[in-house]
Motif scaffolding. Structure first.
Motif, PDB file in Angstrom:
ATOM      1  N   PRO A  31     -23.927  56.431  10.146  1.00  0.00           N
ATOM      2  CA  PRO A  31     -25.363  56.356  10.457  1.00  0.00           C
ATOM      3  C   PRO A  31     -26.024  57.722  10.441  1.00  0.00           C
ATOM      4  O   PRO A  31     -25.488  58.700  10.954  1.00  0.00           O
ATOM      5  N   ARG A  32     -27.187  57.794   9.806  1.00  0.00           N
ATOM      6  CA  ARG A  32     -27.973  59.013   9.786  1.00  0.00           C
ATOM      7  C   ARG A  32     -29.378  58.811  10.415  1.00  0.00           C
ATOM      8  O   ARG A  32     -30.067  59.770  10.699  1.00  0.00           O
ATOM      9  N   ASN A  33     -29.760  57.550  10.625  1.00  0.00           N
ATOM     10  CA  ASN A  33     -31.062  57.274  11.250  1.00  0.00           C
ATOM     11  C   ASN A  33     -31.019  55.883  11.905  1.00  0.00           C
ATOM     12  O   ASN A  33     -30.055  55.139  11.751  1.00  0.00           O
ATOM     13  N   VAL A  34     -32.091  55.565  12.589  1.00  0.00           N
ATOM     14  CA  VAL A  34     -32.231  54.249  13.246  1.00  0.00           C
ATOM     15  C   VAL A  34     -32.669  53.238  12.202  1.00  0.00           C
ATOM     16  O   VAL A  34     -33.506  53.535  11.336  1.00  0.00           O
ATOM     17  N   ARG A  35     -32.121  52.062  12.277  1.00  0.00           N
ATOM     18  CA  ARG A  35     -32.491  51.027  11.319  1.00  0.00           C
ATOM     19  C   ARG A  35     -33.965  50.646  11.506  1.00  0.00           C
ATOM     20  O   ARG A  35     -34.509  50.642  12.620  1.00  0.00           O
ATOM     21  N   CYS A  83     -28.911  50.743  19.748  1.00  0.00           N
ATOM     22  CA  CYS A  83     -29.082  50.389  21.166  1.00  0.00           C
ATOM     23  C   CYS A  83     -29.689  51.554  21.952  1.00  0.00           C
ATOM     24  O   CYS A  83     -30.506  51.346  22.867  1.00  0.00           O
ATOM     25  N   HIS A  84     -29.289  52.766  21.618  1.00  0.00           N
ATOM     26  CA  HIS A  84     -29.879  53.905  22.306  1.00  0.00           C
ATOM     27  C   HIS A  84     -31.380  54.021  21.987  1.00  0.00           C
ATOM     28  O   HIS A  84     -32.185  54.336  22.875  1.00  0.00           O
ATOM     29  N   PHE A  85     -31.742  53.729  20.739  1.00  0.00           N
ATOM     30  CA  PHE A  85     -33.157  53.771  20.376  1.00  0.00           C
ATOM     31  C   PHE A  85     -33.951  52.706  21.141  1.00  0.00           C
ATOM     32  O   PHE A  85     -35.068  52.968  21.634  1.00  0.00           O
ATOM     33  N   LEU A  86     -33.373  51.511  21.223  1.00  0.00           N
ATOM     34  CA  LEU A  86     -34.062  50.453  21.992  1.00  0.00           C
ATOM     35  C   LEU A  86     -34.213  50.849  23.455  1.00  0.00           C
ATOM     36  O   LEU A  86     -35.245  50.587  24.096  1.00  0.00           O
ATOM     37  N   GLN A  87     -33.169  51.479  24.003  1.00  0.00           N
ATOM     38  CA  GLN A  87     -33.237  51.891  25.401  1.00  0.00           C
ATOM     39  C   GLN A  87     -34.345  52.915  25.628  1.00  0.00           C
ATOM     40  O   GLN A  87     -34.998  52.916  26.669  1.00  0.00           O
ATOM     41  N   MET A 125     -19.758  57.606  18.435  1.00  0.00           N
ATOM     42  CA  MET A 125     -20.424  58.823  18.001  1.00  0.00           C
ATOM     43  C   MET A 125     -20.710  59.690  19.211  1.00  0.00           C
ATOM     44  O   MET A 125     -20.886  59.193  20.338  1.00  0.00           O
ATOM     45  N   GLU A 126     -20.721  60.995  18.954  1.00  0.00           N
ATOM     46  CA  GLU A 126     -20.999  61.926  20.035  1.00  0.00           C
ATOM     47  C   GLU A 126     -22.403  61.653  20.609  1.00  0.00           C
ATOM     48  O   GLU A 126     -23.356  61.420  19.865  1.00  0.00           O
ATOM     49  N   PRO A 127     -22.526  61.698  21.902  1.00  0.00           N
ATOM     50  CA  PRO A 127     -23.843  61.415  22.515  1.00  0.00           C
ATOM     51  C   PRO A 127     -24.932  62.352  22.024  1.00  0.00           C
ATOM     52  O   PRO A 127     -26.089  61.927  21.845  1.00  0.00           O
ATOM     53  N   SER A 128     -24.619  63.620  21.822  1.00  0.00           N
ATOM     54  CA  SER A 128     -25.654  64.556  21.373  1.00  0.00           C
ATOM     55  C   SER A 128     -26.153  64.186  19.991  1.00  0.00           C
ATOM     56  O   SER A 128     -27.345  64.286  19.685  1.00  0.00           O
ATOM     57  N   VAL A 129     -25.237  63.711  19.126  1.00  0.00           N
ATOM     58  CA  VAL A 129     -25.628  63.299  17.771  1.00  0.00           C
ATOM     59  C   VAL A 129     -26.513  62.055  17.839  1.00  0.00           C
ATOM     60  O   VAL A 129     -27.524  61.931  17.119  1.00  0.00           O
ATOM     61  N   VAL A 130     -26.127  61.096  18.722  1.00  0.00           N
ATOM     62  CA  VAL A 130     -26.940  59.875  18.889  1.00  0.00           C
ATOM     63  C   VAL A 130     -28.362  60.229  19.324  1.00  0.00           C
ATOM     64  O   VAL A 130     -29.360  59.709  18.817  1.00  0.00           O
ATOM     65  N   GLU A 131     -28.441  61.148  20.250  1.00  0.00           N
ATOM     66  CA  GLU A 131     -29.760  61.524  20.758  1.00  0.00           C
ATOM     67  C   GLU A 131     -30.593  62.187  19.674  1.00  0.00           C
ATOM     68  O   GLU A 131     -31.807  61.912  19.554  1.00  0.00           O
ATOM     69  N   GLU A 158     -34.145  60.717  18.308  1.00  0.00           N
ATOM     70  CA  GLU A 158     -35.368  61.503  18.407  1.00  0.00           C
ATOM     71  C   GLU A 158     -35.984  61.735  17.035  1.00  0.00           C
ATOM     72  O   GLU A 158     -37.211  61.741  16.875  1.00  0.00           O
ATOM     73  N   ARG A 159     -35.135  61.907  16.029  1.00  0.00           N
ATOM     74  CA  ARG A 159     -35.648  62.091  14.685  1.00  0.00           C
ATOM     75  C   ARG A 159     -36.230  60.784  14.132  1.00  0.00           C
ATOM     76  O   ARG A 159     -37.176  60.801  13.355  1.00  0.00           O
ATOM     77  N   GLY A 160     -35.667  59.626  14.569  1.00  0.00           N
ATOM     78  CA  GLY A 160     -36.145  58.341  14.086  1.00  0.00           C
ATOM     79  C   GLY A 160     -37.437  57.927  14.716  1.00  0.00           C
ATOM     80  O   GLY A 160     -38.149  57.085  14.184  1.00  0.00           O
TER      81      GLY A 160
END
Length: 781
Positions: free
Chosen positions: A605-609, A731-735, A769-775, A779-781
């Motif tokens: 994954p590189r971005n949010v769907r 899921c992180h994006f939805l949260q 995935m690492e939490p920092s990468v998810v964040e 944020e970029r999405g």
């Protein structure tokens, strides 16, 4: 002196005290005496048997008959000081002047009356002198007349008996002359058409001819009269059977025939038969106006035509029948009642057909005026023919028409409500078609509510015409009782409110039926409309109805609380269905996004769907939409790191252990067992819990349905390492965005936690995935 008289003497003891028992008895008698004086309106002097006021023999009384000036002056000089004497003199001078002025005024005011009275008395003396002379002359003339009358009576005394005999012979000869001339007179009357005169001649001579029919001369006269009378009766019957004349002429013919001795039963049948022919002609004329070819007149003209033609003719027939055939008794009255009942029923059928054509109109004023005239016209035949029941049948028709009008207005209100909903549908679809902004939901709600209320008020004003004081049937028991309570209140108003609730509930059908094509915004608007009705509108409408229609009926009516409860239940069902529909829309997007993706061979994954962004956008739009009609609601206290909590939860050691197949290298553990143990200690989430009337509750329900669908779809798929990481990012994006819409942010945490955990359980290589990468990706999405 009064104090000295009241004080006890030196030799008085305790027994002689006024406070003793001997003094209390006179005091009680004095009180009783005073009460009697009060009752009879007597003063102290009148009660004691003497006149009230000053003594009439007092010489110092200015107004008394025995006043003595010297005694009065001596008294003043002895008792009054100089100042009082001067005041008395001034007062006396003022009174003397006032009396003089009053005397002069009295004389001036009555001077003309005195002069006029003197002149009147003088004229009366002169008139009475003339009257005395005339009375003397009248007495002299009366004496002369009396003397002259006495001389005439004495002269004609011997001829009086002869003159009396000659007068008797003359009268007898005139009667005989009338009898001998009777056949020729009857013949002449028949030739001239003076049938009434001929019948009167025959009636005068019938008894004499019957008495002296044994004499040959009288027998011949009787035979000639019978022949002429038979010809007269034949002509009257011929005139009666032709039926060209009106009811009065027909009645005259029957009356003459009855006077000629014709059988009453036969004449009664012929009279009713001819009357039936004329009235049936009026009915055919009315029926022709209802035909399809000529344009039917308005209902007022129709009732006027029927009232003046048929009803007027029926009144004439009834009045003539009762006058001519009164000797028939109850049998004749029943025959007339049956006649009127049969023709009346046909007339009522025609009136009902014409009134049925007016049921499509919206204005009641012309219809009520027509019913009023129809009812008034039938009062007279109703009074003449009480046994026929015409007035009762007319009242039943009016009541039936009133009930039908109530049903028509109910249908009109229902059609207006459906029309308002159609307008709302078009307004909601118009912006999407034209690409421009349309009216907001709050404005649409206000338009619908005002439109319905205006239609209700118009319907109430229209049906209120049936109870107006100037309408003849408004004082009937039905229009004072049942029409107001069971008709207007229950059938029209309560029936419409319940119909509106049922129509609104019909939009809650299962998908694929009617409810599947219903715009969610319409469900939301109807829910708020029903809630407003429960809050205030129902109470206002019923109060307005009760004020306009003063109910005198004791039959039970629907309480306001019952209708409010039904409206609130309808609002709750609509709002719950709105939550389900909106949740289903978002769930469909999430389900398709999960089912159409290959999670085993997906890339890192590189971005949010995009679907997750669409979910957030749609949820935000729903939040704005619901906020236009409902209040915010109550939220639980939110933590300051709500947007970071998902990340921290997913990056904790507990979650890392959940993704790994074991917690330690030497002690492998089943991940399904760990998940089931955690579920035992987690809070149970009720997805379809009751929805409250606020924005937070609605959004919470929609989000619960959406995330629960996402969870169930994830449980049906198998994920690769990168697939699990994509779910983690989504899921992180939805949260990051959904927590602010719900009542309790912990609910979003738990559901998204379940989604990621389920994906990890279905991943052969669960490396998060690492939490920092998810964040960074979110944020970029």
């Amino acid at each position: 002196m009064a104090a000295a008289a009241a004080a006890p003497g030196p030799g008085s003891g305790p027994g002689d005290s006024p406070e003793g028992p001997e003094a209390e008895a006179p005091e009680r008698r004095r009180k009783a005496h005073g009460m009697l004086k009060l009752y009879y309106g007597l003063s102290e002097g009148e009660a004691a048997g003497r006149p009230s006021g000053p003594d009439p023999l007092d010489p110092t009384d200015l107004n008394g008959a025995h006043f003595d000036p010297e005694v009065y002056l001596d008294k003043l000089r002895r008792e009054c000081p100089l100042a009082q004497l001067m005041d008395s003199e001034t007062d006396m001078v003022r009174q003397i002047r006032a009396l003089d002025s009053d005397m002069q005024t009295l004389v001036y005011e009555n001077y003309n009356k005195f002069i006029s009275a003197t002149d009147t008395i003088r004229k009366m003396k002169n008139d009475f002198r003339k009257m005395e002379d005339e009375m003397d002359r009248l007495a002299t003339n009366m004496a002369v007349i009396t003397d002259f009358s006495a001389r005439i009576s004495a002269t004609l005394q011997d001829r009086h008996e002869r003159i009396t005999k000659l007068a008797g012979v003359h009268a007898l000869l005139r009667k005989l002359q009338f009898l001998f001339e009777l056949p020729s007179r009857l013949t002449k009357c028949v030739e001239l058409g003076a049938y009434g005169q001929a019948v009167r001649y025959q009636g005068r001579a019938r008894a004499v001819l019957q008495q002296y029919q044994h004499l040959p001369s009288f027998r011949a006269i009787q035979d000639d009269c019978q022949v002429i009378t038979a010809r007269l009766a034949q002509q009257l019957r011929q005139r009666f059977r032709e039926g060209g004349s009106g009811a009065p002429e027909q009645a005259e013919c029957v009356e003459l025939l009855l006077a000629l001795g014709e059988p009453a039963e036969e004449l009664c049948e012929e009279f009713l038969a001819h009357a039936r022919g004329r009235l049936e002609e009026e009915l055919r004329s009315l029926e022709a106006e209802l035909g399809p070819s000529p344009p039917a007149p308005d209902v007022l003209e129709f009732t006027d035509h029927g009232g003046s033609g048929f009803v007027g003719g029926l009144c004439q027939v009834a009045a003539a029948y009762q006058e001519l055939f009164a000797a028939q008794g109850p049998a004749g009255a029943e025959k007339l009642a049956a006649f009127a009942r049969e023709l009346g029923s046909r007339y009522f059928a025609l009136v009902e057909r014409r009134l049925a054509q007016e049921q499509g109109g919206g204005d009641n004023s012309l219809l009520v005026r027509a019913l009023d005239r129809f009812h008034r016209r039938l009062r007279a035949p109703g009074a003449l023919l009480a046994a026929a029941g015409l007035a009762e049948a007319a009242t039943e028709i009016v009541e039936r028409v009133a009930r039908e009008r109530l049903g028509h207005h109910l249908q009109g209100l229902q059609a207006a409500f459906l029309g308002s909903l159609t307008d709302v549908r078009q307004a909601l679809a118009a912006p999407r078609i034209a690409g421009k902004e349309g009216p907001g939901l709050a404005e649409l709600l206000a338009n619908v509510a005002s439109s319905i209320l205006s239609h209700i008020k118009a319907s109430l004003a229209s049906v209120h015409l049936f109870t107006a004081k100037e309408v003849s049937f408004s004082n009937k028991p039905y229009f004072r009782g049942e029409f107001c309570s069971q008709g207007v209140r229950e059938s029209l108003i309560v029936g419409f409110i319940r119909s509106m609730c049922q129509t609104a509930q019909s939009f809650c059908d299962s998908p694929g039926e009617k409810g599947g094509a219903t715009p969610p915004a319409l469900l939301l608007l109807l829910s708020r409309l029903c809630l407003d009705y429960e809050t205030a509108t129902i109470s206002y409408i019923l109060t307005l109805t009760d004020e306009q229609f003063l109910v005198q009926d004791q039959s039970p009516v629907t309480p306001v609380s019952t209708l409010c409860a039904e409206a609130r239940e309808t609002a709750r069902r609509l709002l719950t269905h709105y939550v389900k529909v909106q949740g289903l829309v978002i769930s469909q997007m999430l389900r398709k996004s999960v089912e159409t993706r290959d999670w085993l061979s997906t890339l890192e994954p590189r971005n949010v769907r995009a679907v997750m962004k669409r979910v957030v956008e749609d949820t935000t739009a729903i939040d704005v939409q619901v906020g236009l009609l409902y209040e915010e609601g109550v939220r639980k206290a939110q933590s300051s790191d709500s947007s970071k909590r998902t990340f921290s939860v997913y990056s904790s050691s507990r979650q890392q252990g959940r993704y790994a197949p074991s917690y330690t290298p030497s002690a492998p553990m089943d991940t399904n067992l760990l998940s089931n143990i955690q579920k035992l200690f987690s809070e149970r989430i009720d997805v379809f819990s009751p929805v409250e009337f606020n924005k937070v509750s609605v959004l919470t329900g929609i989000i619960k349905i959406s995330l629960k669908t996402l969870l169930e779809c994830v449980r049906l798929r198998t994920f690769g390492r990168f697939g699990l990481q994509q779910v983690q990012v989504d899921c992180h994006f939805l949260q990051l965005y959904l927590w602010r819409f719900v009542a309790d942010e912990e609910l979003v945490h738990l559901l998204l936690d379940e989604v990621v955990a389920s994906a990890a359980l279905r991943c052969p290589d669960p490396v998060p995935m690492e939490p920092s990468v998810v964040e960074v990706i979110c944020e970029r999405g």
